[in-house]
Design a protein around this motif. Structure first.
Motif, PDB file in Angstrom:
ATOM      1  N   ALA A   1     -31.915  16.582  14.653  1.00 12.17           N
ATOM      2  CA  ALA A   1     -30.674  16.062  15.220  1.00 12.17           C
ATOM      3  C   ALA A   1     -30.857  14.609  15.645  1.00 12.17           C
ATOM      4  CB  ALA A   1     -30.232  16.902  16.415  1.00 12.17           C
TER       5      ALA A   1
ATOM      6  N   ARG B   1     -25.468  13.723  16.264  1.00 12.38           N
ATOM      7  CA  ARG B   1     -24.655  13.836  17.470  1.00 12.38           C
ATOM      8  C   ARG B   1     -24.147  12.440  17.856  1.00 12.38           C
ATOM      9  NH1 ARG B   1     -25.878  18.055  16.033  1.00 12.38           N
ATOM     10  NH2 ARG B   1     -26.898  19.768  17.132  1.00 12.38           N
TER      11      ARG B   1
ATOM     12  N   GLU C   1     -28.854  16.767  11.063  1.00  7.24           N
ATOM     13  CA  GLU C   1     -27.691  16.810  11.934  1.00  7.24           C
ATOM     14  C   GLU C   1     -27.513  15.478  12.661  1.00  7.24           C
ATOM     15  OE1 GLU C   1     -27.901  21.630  12.798  1.00  7.24           O
ATOM     16  OE2 GLU C   1     -28.125  20.219  14.450  1.00  7.24           O
TER      17      GLU C   1
ATOM     18  N   TYR D   1     -27.656  18.790  22.461  1.00  2.00           N
ATOM     19  CA  TYR D   1     -28.392  17.845  21.645  1.00  2.00           C
ATOM     20  C   TYR D   1     -29.452  18.488  20.755  1.00  2.00           C
ATOM     21  CZ  TYR D   1     -26.315  14.805  25.133  1.00  2.00           C
ATOM     22  OH  TYR D   1     -25.439  14.176  25.963  1.00  2.00           O
TER      23      TYR D   1
ATOM     24  N   TYR E   1     -23.192  17.430  10.341  1.00  2.00           N
ATOM     25  CA  TYR E   1     -24.384  17.728   9.557  1.00  2.00           C
ATOM     26  C   TYR E   1     -24.252  17.067   8.183  1.00  2.00           C
ATOM     27  CZ  TYR E   1     -21.423  21.217   7.261  1.00  2.00           C
ATOM     28  OH  TYR E   1     -20.403  21.840   6.569  1.00  2.00           O
TER      29      TYR E   1
ATOM     30  N   SER F   1     -20.586  16.918  16.913  1.00  2.00           N
ATOM     31  CA  SER F   1     -21.702  17.432  16.118  1.00  2.00           C
ATOM     32  C   SER F   1     -21.322  17.398  14.641  1.00  2.00           C
ATOM     33  CB  SER F   1     -22.019  18.868  16.533  1.00  2.00           C
ATOM     34  OG  SER F   1     -23.024  19.430  15.714  1.00  2.00           O
TER      35      SER F   1
ATOM     36  N   ARG G   1     -28.738  22.701  15.723  1.00  4.98           N
ATOM     37  CA  ARG G   1     -27.897  23.896  15.628  1.00  4.98           C
ATOM     38  C   ARG G   1     -28.436  24.877  14.593  1.00  4.98           C
ATOM     39  NH1 ARG G   1     -22.653  22.351  17.633  1.00  4.98           N
ATOM     40  NH2 ARG G   1     -23.112  21.041  19.454  1.00  4.98           N
TER      41      ARG G   1
END
Length: 221
Positions: free
Chosen positions: A121, A191, A189, A180, A215, A213, A183
């Protein structure tokens, strides 16, 4: 255990500890929501509620993560955002330090973390407004699931992300790991984070955080 194994284990431990400290700082940041610093607006943000996971039908499948490359620009077509990216570290509280208020049109990327497009992420922050005008992420919570975020990278590729969730998280319900953390393991990913909710004049802070969020679903050039 060989010396090389020991070095790898130590490296993994340091990574885990650094991530744990970052999550702690982000949790404190989310709980406090950023006090207003000199030059920040005392007006309420333009967005007061998150849209969550809208029913837009099936989203595209995740693409394979890319090799690491530095982000240069964030494009959000639905919002008309085209913003340069600057590397940022942590502030004194251990949270991601956003760009200065005189760079309200710039997005900050947590450079010690994941590079956008790589597995994990990647975290980016931006201001919602300043004392005189909206800032780069003023309309962030108006994004909906299925929206597109493009990250131009220094390798010439455009990492294309699909939004799968938009939330305005009140500070009393803030959970840094959920907000954060990854997922779905193995995905690349992204944020995008800013202040949200309403502006509380008594505490001189916002009441929530906007967290988008997304991806990786493809690439461009």
């Amino acid at each position: 255990m060989t010396a090389a194994d020991g070095e790898r284990s130590s490296g993994r431990l340091l990574t885990v500890l650094a991530w744990a400290l970052l999550l702690l700082g982000l949790w404190l940041w989310g709980r406090e929501v950023s006090d207003v610093r000199p030059g920040e607006s005392t007006a309420a943000t333009g967005v007061v509620a998150g849209v969550g996971r809208a029913d837009v039908g099936p989203l595209p499948p995740a693409a394979e993560p890319l090799r690491g490359a530095l982000p240069r620009r964030v494009d959000i077509p639905e919002l008309g955002v085209q913003a340069p990216v600057v590397a940022r570290g942590l502030d004194a509280r251990g949270a991601i330090d956003p760009p200065p208020y005189d760079q309200a049109g710039v997005v900050g990327w947590f450079a010690a973390g994941v590079r956008p497009g790589a597995a994990g992420a990647a975290l980016m922050v931006g201001h919602v407004d300043t004392e005189t005008r909206p800032a780069v992420f003023y309309k962030l919570s108006t994004l909906e699931a299925g929206g597109t975020i493009r990250i131009a990278r220094d390798d010439g590729e455009i990492a294309e992300f699909t939004v799968d969730d938009v939330a305005v998280v009140p500070r009393e319900r803030f959970d840094a790991r959920q907000a954060y953390g990854v997922r779905e393991p193995g995905r690349a990913e992204l944020r995008l984070i800013t202040c949200g909710g309403t502006f509380d004049r008594a505490t001189r802070s916002y009441t929530a955080n906007v967290i988008v969020s997304a991806y990786l679903t493809g690439t461009g050039a």
